[in-house]
Write a protein that holds these residues in place. Structure first.
Motif, PDB file in Angstrom:
ATOM      1  N   TYR A 177      44.416  46.803  37.120  1.00  0.00           N
ATOM      2  CA  TYR A 177      43.872  46.640  38.527  1.00  0.00           C
ATOM      3  C   TYR A 177      43.123  47.865  38.969  1.00  0.00           C
ATOM      4  O   TYR A 177      42.721  47.694  40.189  1.00  0.00           O
ATOM      5  CB  TYR A 177      45.135  46.320  39.406  1.00  0.00           C
ATOM      6  CG  TYR A 177      45.716  45.037  38.962  1.00  0.00           C
ATOM      7  CD1 TYR A 177      45.265  43.800  38.824  1.00  0.00           C
ATOM      8  CD2 TYR A 177      47.123  44.889  38.518  1.00  0.00           C
ATOM      9  CE1 TYR A 177      45.818  42.666  38.478  1.00  0.00           C
ATOM     10  CE2 TYR A 177      47.805  43.866  37.855  1.00  0.00           C
ATOM     11  CZ  TYR A 177      47.167  42.605  37.807  1.00  0.00           C
ATOM     12  OH  TYR A 177      47.687  41.480  37.397  1.00  0.00           O
ATOM     13  N   THR A 179      38.743  47.739  37.652  1.00  0.00           N
ATOM     14  CA  THR A 179      37.966  47.625  38.712  1.00  0.00           C
ATOM     15  C   THR A 179      36.892  48.367  38.828  1.00  0.00           C
ATOM     16  O   THR A 179      35.732  48.062  38.840  1.00  0.00           O
ATOM     17  CB  THR A 179      38.674  47.488  40.261  1.00  0.00           C
ATOM     18  OG1 THR A 179      39.774  46.505  40.030  1.00  0.00           O
ATOM     19  CG2 THR A 179      37.863  47.328  40.956  1.00  0.00           C
ATOM     20  N   VAL A 211      34.686  41.296  40.325  1.00  0.00           N
ATOM     21  CA  VAL A 211      36.149  41.604  40.955  1.00  0.00           C
ATOM     22  C   VAL A 211      36.528  40.442  41.197  1.00  0.00           C
ATOM     23  O   VAL A 211      37.893  40.125  41.161  1.00  0.00           O
ATOM     24  CB  VAL A 211      35.779  42.474  41.880  1.00  0.00           C
ATOM     25  CG1 VAL A 211      37.320  43.144  42.744  1.00  0.00           C
ATOM     26  CG2 VAL A 211      35.360  43.973  41.369  1.00  0.00           C
ATOM     27  N   GLU A 231      40.442  38.945  40.231  1.00  0.00           N
ATOM     28  CA  GLU A 231      41.564  38.750  41.094  1.00  0.00           C
ATOM     29  C   GLU A 231      42.024  37.239  41.179  1.00  0.00           C
ATOM     30  O   GLU A 231      43.066  36.789  41.367  1.00  0.00           O
ATOM     31  CB  GLU A 231      40.976  39.170  42.546  1.00  0.00           C
ATOM     32  CG  GLU A 231      40.884  40.594  42.783  1.00  0.00           C
ATOM     33  CD  GLU A 231      42.014  41.401  43.048  1.00  0.00           C
ATOM     34  OE1 GLU A 231      43.147  40.806  43.124  1.00  0.00           O
ATOM     35  OE2 GLU A 231      41.830  42.784  42.844  1.00  0.00           O
ATOM     36  N   CYS A 232      40.983  36.529  41.106  1.00  0.00           N
ATOM     37  CA  CYS A 232      41.322  34.864  41.047  1.00  0.00           C
ATOM     38  C   CYS A 232      42.042  34.601  39.749  1.00  0.00           C
ATOM     39  O   CYS A 232      42.969  33.906  39.859  1.00  0.00           O
ATOM     40  CB  CYS A 232      39.810  34.246  41.097  1.00  0.00           C
ATOM     41  SG  CYS A 232      40.001  32.359  40.754  1.00  0.00           S
ATOM     42  N   SER A 277      44.002  36.665  38.044  1.00  0.00           N
ATOM     43  CA  SER A 277      45.614  36.897  38.287  1.00  0.00           C
ATOM     44  C   SER A 277      46.163  36.077  39.012  1.00  0.00           C
ATOM     45  O   SER A 277      47.630  35.728  38.672  1.00  0.00           O
ATOM     46  CB  SER A 277      45.616  38.318  38.758  1.00  0.00           C
ATOM     47  OG  SER A 277      46.712  39.072  39.430  1.00  0.00           O
ATOM     48  N   LYS A 303      44.531  46.387  53.410  1.00  0.00           N
ATOM     49  CA  LYS A 303      45.215  45.751  52.007  1.00  0.00           C
ATOM     50  C   LYS A 303      46.725  45.210  52.249  1.00  0.00           C
ATOM     51  O   LYS A 303      46.848  44.376  51.608  1.00  0.00           O
ATOM     52  CB  LYS A 303      44.582  46.390  50.991  1.00  0.00           C
ATOM     53  CG  LYS A 303      44.905  45.935  49.689  1.00  0.00           C
ATOM     54  CD  LYS A 303      43.993  44.694  49.346  1.00  0.00           C
ATOM     55  CE  LYS A 303      43.908  44.037  47.776  1.00  0.00           C
ATOM     56  NZ  LYS A 303      43.177  43.249  47.798  1.00  0.00           N
ATOM     57  N   GLN A 336      39.658  34.501  47.133  1.00  0.00           N
ATOM     58  CA  GLN A 336      39.361  35.777  46.270  1.00  0.00           C
ATOM     59  C   GLN A 336      37.871  35.505  45.640  1.00  0.00           C
ATOM     60  O   GLN A 336      36.954  36.402  45.761  1.00  0.00           O
ATOM     61  CB  GLN A 336      40.355  36.171  45.396  1.00  0.00           C
ATOM     62  CG  GLN A 336      41.542  36.419  45.901  1.00  0.00           C
ATOM     63  CD  GLN A 336      41.753  37.710  46.559  1.00  0.00           C
ATOM     64  OE1 GLN A 336      40.692  38.649  46.231  1.00  0.00           O
ATOM     65  NE2 GLN A 336      42.742  38.138  47.230  1.00  0.00           N
ATOM     66  N   GLY A 365      39.992  39.901  50.702  1.00  0.00           N
ATOM     67  CA  GLY A 365      40.346  40.694  49.390  1.00  0.00           C
ATOM     68  C   GLY A 365      39.432  41.304  48.723  1.00  0.00           C
ATOM     69  O   GLY A 365      39.652  42.711  48.554  1.00  0.00           O
ATOM     70  N   VAL A 366      38.291  40.891  48.150  1.00  0.00           N
ATOM     71  CA  VAL A 366      37.254  41.477  47.390  1.00  0.00           C
ATOM     72  C   VAL A 366      36.631  42.630  48.447  1.00  0.00           C
ATOM     73  O   VAL A 366      36.357  43.727  47.895  1.00  0.00           O
ATOM     74  CB  VAL A 366      36.513  40.659  46.820  1.00  0.00           C
ATOM     75  CG1 VAL A 366      35.533  41.378  46.155  1.00  0.00           C
ATOM     76  CG2 VAL A 366      37.251  39.856  45.638  1.00  0.00           C
ATOM     77  N   VAL A 405      38.311  45.991  48.545  1.00  0.00           N
ATOM     78  CA  VAL A 405      38.337  46.836  47.580  1.00  0.00           C
ATOM     79  C   VAL A 405      37.010  47.434  47.394  1.00  0.00           C
ATOM     80  O   VAL A 405      37.001  48.641  47.232  1.00  0.00           O
ATOM     81  CB  VAL A 405      38.726  45.777  46.228  1.00  0.00           C
ATOM     82  CG1 VAL A 405      38.608  46.716  45.067  1.00  0.00           C
ATOM     83  CG2 VAL A 405      40.119  45.353  46.431  1.00  0.00           C
TER      84      VAL A 405
END
Length: 719
Positions: free
Chosen positions: A247, A251, A267, A271-272, A274, A392, A437, A596-597, A600
């Motif tokens: 993670y 990334t 990314v 995330e999707c 996960s 976050k 995500q 989310g993305v 990051v």
């Protein structure tokens, strides 16, 4: 601010797929000459290709690396990119030209996502098994905390060191992560190998009888319990350490090998994947969850085949996850640390404007603890980074709160059974978060957003999710009458007490919740609390008869002419608003996942390229301290405030909460979600204002044209 700064026209780089590799550049002039060569010379060309591969293998082995690097530094012209660090695909010193077609970020993403999916499955399986163990065994508070928080604490303790020292050799850490994910899954399977559940118990009587065999207080299997606590805690600790390279370093590795805006979609896919893996773990493990079963007669079971089968299925599931994780070991180890084309991509990204670069201009980052502390202190003083990290953490709190309250809310608000409510909540949470995500990354890639645009996008989607959340408060159902909770047994009992004159001689137990619906449209905690004396197994469902507490209602008879007083299950709430609630909460989760993305990417874009891994590590620590570690405990404490009735187990200890207050649950669900999204908006707005002010200050400085090429070259090296 000028248009060039706000839109970042320099952010649009070449796609990594369009960057020409060294092999292609070398082969191109040779291709033209080969057209004029004879067959004999073509054979010698093949021989030279094999010799070149042998030399490249020796270079990767390390014998000629320094010599090549020194030679390339002399032969490079000013302004020409040094791609000598880019390597071919191979295992160790073995370079294979047949796998060069896979030496790109797309093939890397295939095996990377398989590993991320595998860890999500393991985490889902362990969470399901932990919940089952907590229901079956009486664990101490310290034991519960060790099981639940071992993953978060272990990952939070090592993330800074892995992010700092692992940034130089990311592929090695990916391989180590794959090994330890498989080993951690294997440790979680150890307690279930060659173990039988020999815990004897007496079946709970759910029928009203004056003389009843009541289950006694049974001692738990101490050997299995201690073995489970030790190995599962150790396995989850290993999973927490192994997840950091995926993670954090994963990334930044993706960001180094794709164009700036293409990083969003890659990314988002990670995330999707996960979240889908975690949902798959729940789906795989949910059918093996042991639930208390009622029986109409006292039964004594000890070491049954069902227990052995249950333990065997847990073991085989963890072992399958181990094999899948170890399957990715060799493919991941074949990828180089520097993929073809990464040099040009990183060189273009270094030309971007970053905040606080002046503090790092003269700082030489080494590998000592002193260098780590110096760089870490500079990042901690970056207000934009800290605000985005807190945003976050607020998003993670929202997911934790929704996962904690949504199943209970669906069960109590729409009168669903616990398994149905849990499955429905999973079908809403996992796809909604995963889709959000993925779509967030796609939108960033499509619109080619700048850093300021990312923050605007986060705030806009958070406001939309808040509006959708407010709509859910208007979707509710009228409460169903529940004997002893909001109905007093037709005036014969008291609210808050399940015992009434009609069932006081039945010796009923509240350790098992087995609701029935009487013909009077009143729900009862169990057939015993309804005063039912016997039951029949009909074609579809069991039916209960001669219930002393049920005295009125629609009369229904069975095939033998006996009056059916109650049937198992909850009463029909005559509420058809559940689909509308699902639409609102699913849309809210999608819009919430949009941020989310972008968060990051905004974190990585506000720091220099060489410090992006460490910046994500700092964000990860903030997320653990303010999000995942205190979050579950806080939400469980808040959930206790809405409890209307709590059962008592056979040992006399206070058990789980069976019935919740609908109004309090609605306020808690909406209130927590609203507060988390409001914190996201506030922290992101603060980061946006600080970032905008620093960008405006940097653009106020006039651009000075440097005519001396030596000075220009010196400035370029400082970037």
């Amino acid at each position: 601010m000028s248009k060039g700064v706000s839109r970042r026209s320099g952010d649009r780089y070449e796609d990594p797929g369009g960057v020409e590799t060294r092999e292609a550049a070398r082969a191109r002039p040779a291709k033209d000459s080969r057209a004029r060569e004879t067959p004999k010379s073509s054979k010698s060309g093949k021989k030279y290709r094999h010799l070149r591969l042998l030399l490249e293998a020796l270079i990767r082995f390390g014998g000629f690396r320094n010599r090549k690097k020194a030679k390339s530094s002399v032969s490079k012209k000013p302004g020409e990119l040094d791609d000598s660090l880019e390597q071919s695909c191979g295992l160790g010193c073995l370079v294979c030209r047949f796998c060069e077609c896979c030496n790109n970020i797309r093939c890397f993403m295939v095996f990377f996502c398989i590993l991320v999916l595998c860890q999500g499955v393991v985490l889902g399986l362990t969470d399901v098994s932990i919940g089952n163990i907590q229901r079956e065994y009486s664990l101490k508070t310290f034991e519960k905390l060790a099981l639940e928080l071992s993953y978060d604490i272990s990952s939070g303790l090592v993330v800074i060191f892995i992010a700092f020292y692992g940034d130089r050799k990311k592929v090695i850490w990916f391989v180590a992560s794959a090994f330890f994910i498989g080993l951690g899954s294997l440790l979680c399977a150890v307690p279930f190998i060659n173990e039988e559940n020999n815990k004897s118990k007496v079946g709970i009587e759910d029928i009203c009888t004056e003389i009843k065999v009541v289950s006694g207080c049974q001692s738990s299997d101490a050997s299995f319990q201690s073995k489970y606590l030790y190995f599962v805690t150790l396995g989850r600790t290993m999973q927490g350490i192994a997840g950091i390279p995926l993670y954090i370093l994963g990334t930044t590795f993706i960001d180094e090998n794709v164009a700036t805006h293409s990083a969003g979609i890659y990314v988002g896919i990670a995330e999707c994947t996960s979240m889908i893996g975690y949902g798959m773990g729940y789906v795989i493990g949910a059918p093996r969850v042991k639930v208390p079963e009622n029986s109409t007669s006292a039964t004594n079971t000890a070491g049954t085949n069902g227990s052995t089968e249950w333990l065997w299925t847990w073991w085989i599931r963890f072992l399958s996850a181990t094999l899948v994780a170890w399957f990715t070991l060799i493919p991941l180890s074949c990828f180089p640390h520097k993929m073809p084309g990464s040099t040009r991509i990183q060189a273009a990204k270094r030309k971007r404007l970053h905040l606080f670069d002046s503090k790092l201009k003269d700082l030489q980052v080494g590998t000592s603890i002193k260098d780590l502390c110096a760089v870490l202190w500079i990042l901690m003083k970056n207000p934009v980074l800290i605000c985005l990290a807190l945003s976050k953490a607020a998003e993670i709190l929202l997911i934790i709160g929704a996962a904690e309250f949504l199943p209970i809310y669906l069960e109590n608000q729409f009168m669903l059974t616990r398994p149905v409510a849990t499955i429905l909540a999973g079908l809403v949470l996992i796809p909604g978060g995963a889709l959000g995500q993925l779509l967030g990354g796609v939108i960033v890639y499509t619109l080619e957003m700048s850093c300021k645009d990312l923050m605007r996008f986060i705030m806009a989607t958070s406001v939309v999710s808040l509006i959708l959340l407010m709509f859910t408060t208007f979707v509710s159902c009228n409460p169903v009458q529940f004997a002893g909770i909001n109905e007093d047994y037709d005036g014969e009992g008291q609210l808050g007490n399940l015992t009434a004159p009609c069932n006081e001689k039945c010796r009923c137990s509240s350790s098992v919740y087995s609701s029935i619906c009487g013909r009077d449209d009143i729900e009862y905690f169990s057939p015993c609390f309804a005063g039912c004396t016997y039951s029949k197994a009909l074609t579809r469902k069991k039916a209960y008869y001669n219930c002393a507490c049920i005295k009125q209602g629609l009369i229904t008879v069975d095939q033998e002419g006996d009056i059916i007083d109650a049937r198992p299950g909850k009463c029909d709430a005559k509420c058809y608003k559940l689909p509308l609630f699902i639409v609102f909460i699913f849309s809210m989760l999608i819009y919430s996942g949009f941020s989310g993305v972008p968060i990051v990417l905004a974190i990585m874009w506000t720091v220099p390229v060489k410090l992006r891994s460490l910046a994500l590590g700092v964000c990860y620590v903030v997320l653990r301290i303010f999000g995942t570690i205190p979050g579950p405990s806080i939400f469980k404490m808040l959930g206790e405030k809405s409890c209307n009735f709590r059962g008592v187990n056979e040992c006399g200890h206070t058990g789980r909460c069976w019935i919740h207050n609908k109004t309090k649950m609605a306020y808690l669900l909406v209130g927590i979600s609203f507060l988390c999204k409001l914190c996201t908006v506030i922290f992101t707005a603060t980061a946006f204002s600080i970032y905008k002010r620093h960008v405006n200050e940097s653009t106020d400085i006039p651009n000075i044209t440097v005519k001396n090429p030596k000075v220009k070259k010196k400035e370029e090296t400082n970037l």
